[in-house]
Structures are given as structure tokens and as C-alpha cells.
Design an enzyme around this catalytic site. Sequence first.
Site, PDB file in Angstrom:
ATOM      1  N   HIS A   1       0.859  -1.192   0.000  1.00  0.00           N
ATOM      2  CA  HIS A   1       0.000   0.000   0.000  1.00  0.00           C
ATOM      3  C   HIS A   1       0.893   1.239   0.000  1.00  0.00           C
ATOM      4  O   HIS A   1       2.130   1.122   0.006  1.00  0.00           O
ATOM      5  CB  HIS A   1      -0.989  -0.025   1.169  1.00  0.00           C
ATOM      6  CG  HIS A   1      -0.372  -0.065   2.543  1.00  0.00           C
ATOM      7  ND1 HIS A   1       0.457   0.917   3.027  1.00  0.00           N
ATOM      8  CD2 HIS A   1      -0.448  -0.994   3.537  1.00  0.00           C
ATOM      9  CE1 HIS A   1       0.833   0.629   4.248  1.00  0.00           C
ATOM     10  NE2 HIS A   1       0.311  -0.552   4.583  1.00  0.00           N
TER      11      HIS A   1
ATOM     12  N   CYS B   1       3.779 -11.133  19.555  1.00  0.00           N
ATOM     13  CA  CYS B   1       2.823 -10.634  18.558  1.00  0.00           C
ATOM     14  C   CYS B   1       3.310 -11.096  17.189  1.00  0.00           C
ATOM     15  O   CYS B   1       4.407 -10.711  16.762  1.00  0.00           O
ATOM     16  CB  CYS B   1       2.724  -9.112  18.582  1.00  0.00           C
ATOM     17  SG  CYS B   1       1.824  -8.490  17.129  1.00  0.00           S
TER      18      CYS B   1
ATOM     19  N   CYS C   1      -1.896  -6.678  20.996  1.00  0.00           N
ATOM     20  CA  CYS C   1      -0.763  -5.806  20.649  1.00  0.00           C
ATOM     21  C   CYS C   1      -1.291  -4.399  20.390  1.00  0.00           C
ATOM     22  O   CYS C   1      -2.299  -4.226  19.695  1.00  0.00           O
ATOM     23  CB  CYS C   1      -0.085  -6.357  19.393  1.00  0.00           C
ATOM     24  SG  CYS C   1       0.984  -5.176  18.568  1.00  0.00           S
TER      25      CYS C   1
ATOM     26  N   HIS D   1      -1.141  -3.864  16.416  1.00  0.00           N
ATOM     27  CA  HIS D   1      -1.986  -4.676  15.528  1.00  0.00           C
ATOM     28  C   HIS D   1      -3.393  -4.949  16.054  1.00  0.00           C
ATOM     29  O   HIS D   1      -4.242  -5.449  15.307  1.00  0.00           O
ATOM     30  CB  HIS D   1      -1.283  -6.009  15.205  1.00  0.00           C
ATOM     31  CG  HIS D   1      -0.113  -5.833  14.293  1.00  0.00           C
ATOM     32  ND1 HIS D   1       1.159  -5.574  14.750  1.00  0.00           N
ATOM     33  CD2 HIS D   1      -0.025  -5.836  12.939  1.00  0.00           C
ATOM     34  CE1 HIS D   1       1.977  -5.442  13.720  1.00  0.00           C
ATOM     35  NE2 HIS D   1       1.278  -5.595  12.615  1.00  0.00           N
TER      36      HIS D   1
ATOM     37  N   LYS E   1      -2.540   4.149  11.735  1.00  0.00           N
ATOM     38  CA  LYS E   1      -1.583   3.706  10.721  1.00  0.00           C
ATOM     39  C   LYS E   1      -2.320   2.929   9.622  1.00  0.00           C
ATOM     40  O   LYS E   1      -3.057   1.991   9.920  1.00  0.00           O
ATOM     41  CB  LYS E   1      -0.556   2.791  11.389  1.00  0.00           C
ATOM     42  CG  LYS E   1       0.502   2.261  10.456  1.00  0.00           C
ATOM     43  CD  LYS E   1       1.384   1.266  11.192  1.00  0.00           C
ATOM     44  CE  LYS E   1       2.407   0.646  10.263  1.00  0.00           C
ATOM     45  NZ  LYS E   1       2.858  -0.661  10.713  1.00  0.00           N
TER      46      LYS E   1
ATOM     47  N   LYS F   1      -2.034  -3.228   6.163  1.00  0.00           N
ATOM     48  CA  LYS F   1      -2.520  -4.387   5.442  1.00  0.00           C
ATOM     49  C   LYS F   1      -3.499  -5.141   6.325  1.00  0.00           C
ATOM     50  O   LYS F   1      -4.586  -5.494   5.904  1.00  0.00           O
ATOM     51  CB  LYS F   1      -1.340  -5.318   5.116  1.00  0.00           C
ATOM     52  CG  LYS F   1      -0.387  -4.764   4.100  1.00  0.00           C
ATOM     53  CD  LYS F   1       0.798  -5.703   3.845  1.00  0.00           C
ATOM     54  CE  LYS F   1       1.904  -5.569   4.865  1.00  0.00           C
ATOM     55  NZ  LYS F   1       3.206  -6.084   4.443  1.00  0.00           N
TER      56      LYS F   1
HETATM   57  O1  ME8 Z   1       8.240  -4.356   9.294  1.00  0.00           O
HETATM   58  N1  ME8 Z   1       2.867   4.476   6.776  1.00  0.00           N
HETATM   59  O2  ME8 Z   1       7.784  -5.192   7.206  1.00  0.00           O
HETATM   60  P1  ME8 Z   1       6.357  -4.517   6.915  1.00  0.00           P
HETATM   61  C1  ME8 Z   1       4.213   4.503   6.638  1.00  0.00           C
HETATM   62  N2  ME8 Z   1       9.690  -6.891   7.344  1.00  0.00           N
HETATM   63  N3  ME8 Z   1       4.978   3.402   6.633  1.00  0.00           N
HETATM   64  C2  ME8 Z   1       4.344   2.237   6.771  1.00  0.00           C
HETATM   65  C3  ME8 Z   1       2.948   2.105   6.900  1.00  0.00           C
HETATM   66  C4  ME8 Z   1       2.207   3.303   6.904  1.00  0.00           C
HETATM   67  N4  ME8 Z   1       0.898   3.313   7.035  1.00  0.00           N
HETATM   68  N5  ME8 Z   1       2.645   0.798   7.003  1.00  0.00           N
HETATM   69  C5  ME8 Z   1       3.805   0.120   6.940  1.00  0.00           C
HETATM   70  C6  ME8 Z   1       8.497  -5.079   8.349  1.00  0.00           C
HETATM   71  N6  ME8 Z   1       4.818   0.982   6.808  1.00  0.00           N
HETATM   72  C7  ME8 Z   1       9.773  -5.896   8.322  1.00  0.00           C
HETATM   73  C8  ME8 Z   1      10.946  -4.978   8.080  1.00  0.00           C
HETATM   74  S1  ME8 Z   1      13.570  -4.521   7.754  1.00  0.00           S
HETATM   75  C9  ME8 Z   1      14.969  -5.354   8.047  1.00  0.00           C
HETATM   76  C10 ME8 Z   1      12.288  -5.647   8.082  1.00  0.00           C
HETATM   77  C11 ME8 Z   1       6.249   0.686   6.802  1.00  0.00           C
HETATM   78  O3  ME8 Z   1       6.016  -4.985   5.558  1.00  0.00           O
HETATM   79  C12 ME8 Z   1       6.650   0.152   8.168  1.00  0.00           C
HETATM   80  O4  ME8 Z   1       6.803   1.222   9.072  1.00  0.00           O
HETATM   81  O5  ME8 Z   1       5.409  -4.770   8.018  1.00  0.00           O
HETATM   82  C13 ME8 Z   1       7.945  -0.496   7.850  1.00  0.00           C
HETATM   83  O6  ME8 Z   1       8.983   0.462   7.908  1.00  0.00           O
HETATM   84  C14 ME8 Z   1       7.769  -0.936   6.395  1.00  0.00           C
HETATM   85  O7  ME8 Z   1       6.560  -0.342   5.923  1.00  0.00           O
HETATM   86  C15 ME8 Z   1       7.699  -2.428   6.219  1.00  0.00           C
HETATM   87  O8  ME8 Z   1       6.656  -2.971   6.942  1.00  0.00           O
END
Ligand code: ME8
Length: 518
Positions: free
Chosen positions: A21, A130, A155, A158, A305, A308
Amino acid sequence: MASGESFYVTTPIFYVNDVPHIGHAYAEVAADVLARWHRQRGDDTWFLTGTDEHGQKIMRSAVANNMQPQEWADKLVEEAWRPMLKTLNLSNDDFIRTTEERHETRVQKFLTELNDAGFIYEDEFEALYCVGCEEFKPDSEIVDGEGQYEGQKVCAIHSKPMELLKERNYFFKLSALQQPLLDYYEAHPDFIQPTSARNEVVSFVQSGLHDLSISRTSFDWGIKVPWDESHIVYVWVDALLNYFTAIGYGDGDGQFERRWPGNHIVGKDILRFHAVIWPAMLLAMKIQPPKRVFATGWLLVGGEKMSKSKLTGIPPQEITDTFGSDAFRYYFMRAIHLGQDGSFSWEDLSARYHAELANGFGNLASRVISMVKKYFDGDIPQDVQEHVDDEKILEIARTAIRDSEEAIDRFAVDQAIAAIWKLVDALNLYITDQQPWVLAKDEANRDRLAAVLATAVRGLGVLAVLLNPITPIATEKLWGAIGGEGALGGITPTEALDWKSSGRVSDLASLFPRIEQE
Ligand code: ME8
């Protein structure tokens, strides 16, 4: 101006439990703008992004979709995550998947070294986990559930129930790194940014660190612990190491040594992993921590936030299909200060698109080009006599270059754009004040008309270069239309300022056409 300095920038690697997204796209665009900016200035730039494919979260989403985890990850990477790179026009140099062999073997190598260095031990463990965060949670981050989860502990991020995990695990001696970390933060005040993020991390570490469980035995979707194959590596340790494995950690071919230390763009929810656990693992191994960990804010929907798991995500192509990738990139970089939360709205996007991109920048470019065509038959005037007003514009261009460079050094992309926009506004005002259409009425003003249009074209050249990392498609078109030669990505703004096109203008379709509102 080629510095040749290394600039290695990374995004978080994204969980492939679902499709991207605009919250994910946001970090990608920020990293891409920084990478293009540095590449354009001759820095030895490397931009890495990728996907995080192990752990319970992915395993469960695969099961829910009746697939094997690898099959599920392959499908999402090919159908959703790689296509996002195109949607956003990203210039990444590499894309790492944590299920690739190059990653797995180097993770095992690193862990073996960490174990050999005496930082790993085995112990019994029980705590609330979580799966959404893939993290054991402290009490302060667990809240009472509501609605269907009434009466359960959930959590705070989440809003889903916590799970009690009890296992024999391998542990990383994180607590032993508490003081070295605090010393490191003190000696490197720019390491964690913005300052609010730094303060949060410092007080978290000051309050005391516990050792970290870094292996699991209750499921097997992960990388095997090299000295005990009945355990798999904790998904966060596996994931953080992507920043090393993608640049050939331990290969000895010089790539790793040339690129490291890197700059990590991360969401604020994953700041502690990057600013505490990751540097602690590196300090334990006597390797330099990253140059910078920059925590971005969240894109919010209804104050929460965008996510997904809560089904509030807007796919990036919903925006790019109508407005294009340049406008997407511009909007998110301009409207939200990197490091703060921001709310997306279609109205705001449309308003900025029309006022700033279509009327402010696009219209300026078409006006200047059409006047060179009309009054000079398309030949850009040469060897003109500059007047004090023209000098003023060139001075404003110099200031825009200086201020935007300074802002980018701080990753303040919105401020860099604001600095560049002073030149857009000044050029628009200059055209209004100089009134080329009035000058054109009298042959005696021919030289003055030539100087005004030549200066305006120089201003456009500087804008094309400065805005290239942000709106690469529109600026390439503009550069071609004002007789610019060579790929814009290799020209510095100062070179553009000194450049006096000896060419001709060519037709330029509207850079940012008006979009009829539905
Ligand atoms: O955390 N606004 O993966 P992820 C801004 N796999 N950023 C957002 C957001 C939003 N609404 N939603 C998600 C992970 N993000 C791990 C990372 S790194 C070694 C491993 C950002 O798919 C979230 O803050 O859940 C994070 O930085 C990134 O998307 C990945 O999220």
C-alpha cells in the site's frame, strides 16, 4: 563535482504476507529520491530494497491461502512487490529476497561468527509474542482487547491477541551491549534521526536491555541455525542481515567494504530493531554500525496507521493510474515531512498537483518554450547581455541549489523541494514582470527579449536537474525540449546553471496535464 563517495541507502524489506500500500511506497520513494540525488552528483550510490519472507506471519498467510510458504512468497513478489518498483519508477540497484541462497549462506556465516565471538547462549524462555510485529512485547506495548478480543491482551499496534510462547532458544547477549550502544549514540549524534527518534531510543536503552531470543523451534519456515539445525533463526535477525548479505558480506571481493556503512530508511515502528538490535550485533562483532537510521512517520487513515492487516491500505497504482508516478513521488515527498506522520487525501493530492505541478512548474516550462518558438523561431538566444534582473534570477537559482543540497543532507526532502520551488515561483514572477510579449512588440527591445528568454531557459535547466530525482519523467522531457544533451541523471545543478544551450527548443506536451475530477 563527482565525489565518488559511497552512498548506500536501504528501505525496510517488506513482509510478503500481503500486497503493498502507499505506506510502503512512501519509504521506497524517499530512498529512491536520495539515491537519484546522490547518483546525479557522482557519488558511488547503491540503493537496495527487497522482501522479508520468513517467519510465522508469512507461514500463516501462506497456509490461509492453501499454499506452501515459498510458493506464496514467489507469487506475491512477482505479482505485487516487484511490479511496485515499476509503478513508482524506482531506480534500485538490487532487490533482495530473504529466501535467496546468497542471503541464507551469509546469514549463517554471520551467526557463526557471532557465536564464535561468545555472544550467543541457550536458555528456556516464556513470553507474550505478537505475530503481526514478529516480536516479544513488553507489558507497556500490550493493551486490553476490544470487540471480538474483549477480555484478551492484544498488541497496541496490531490490535490482535498476543500468543504465549515457551521454548528453548538461543539468545544474543544484547544486555552486554547496553553501555557500548549508549557510548556510540553519544559519539554519533546524527546516527538516529530525527532527534525525537534518537531521544526515544536513548531513553529506551538507558532503561535497561534484556537479552534477545534469536531462534525458534516451534515452526520451520526460516534459515537453519548453522550449529543446531533443530532451530531456525528469528525472522528479525534474518531480516536485518539483508543489509549485509546483499552487498556480499564476507565475500572478500571488496564490495561490502566499499559500500558499508549504509543509511537505513525505516518506519518508526521498526526503529528499535534498527537502532538498538542491529548496531548491537555489529558492535559485538566490532563492525561499524550504519551511518544513519532515519525513522519515517506513518501514513494515517482516520488517525490510525494505514495497514494491510486492518484493510485500510490504498494500492499505489490507484494513484499513479490517474496522476502518474512523478506526481505520486512529488506529492508524498512534498506534503509530508520525512520523520512525521501524515494523512493522505485525494483532495490535497489533486490541489497540489494542479497548483504546483500543472500551473506552477508545467505551465512555466510550456510558456517559456512557446515564446522561444514564437519570437526566435525555436532557436535559444545566445551570447545575451544580462541585466540586473537576470542576475537576480541566477542568484536565486544558486540559492535554490545550495539550500536544497543542505536539506537533502539532512534527508529533509520536503524542505529541499520547498527550496527548489522558490526558483519556480521566482521564474514565474520574472516572466510576469519582464513581459516578453510586450518586449516583442518593439524591435528595439530585441536584445532584452533574447536575454529574458535565455535566462528563463537556464532557469528551466536548473529546475530540470534539481527536480530530476523527484519527478524523473517530466524533467527528462523538459531537458530534451530545451536542447539539453545527455542523460539528465549525470548532470549536476551547478553544471546546469553554467550551461547555455546552443540548441533549439522542441515541442513539449503538457508536463502535468489537468485532470478532470470525477
Ligand atoms: O516491518 N505508513 O515489514 P512490513 C508509513 N519486514 N509506513 C508504513 C505504513 C504506513 N501506514 N505501514 C507500513 C516489516 N509501513 C519488516 C521490516 S527490515 C529489516 C524488516 C512501513 O512490511 C513500516 O513502518 O510490516 C515499515 O517500515 C515498512 O513499511 C515495512 O513494513
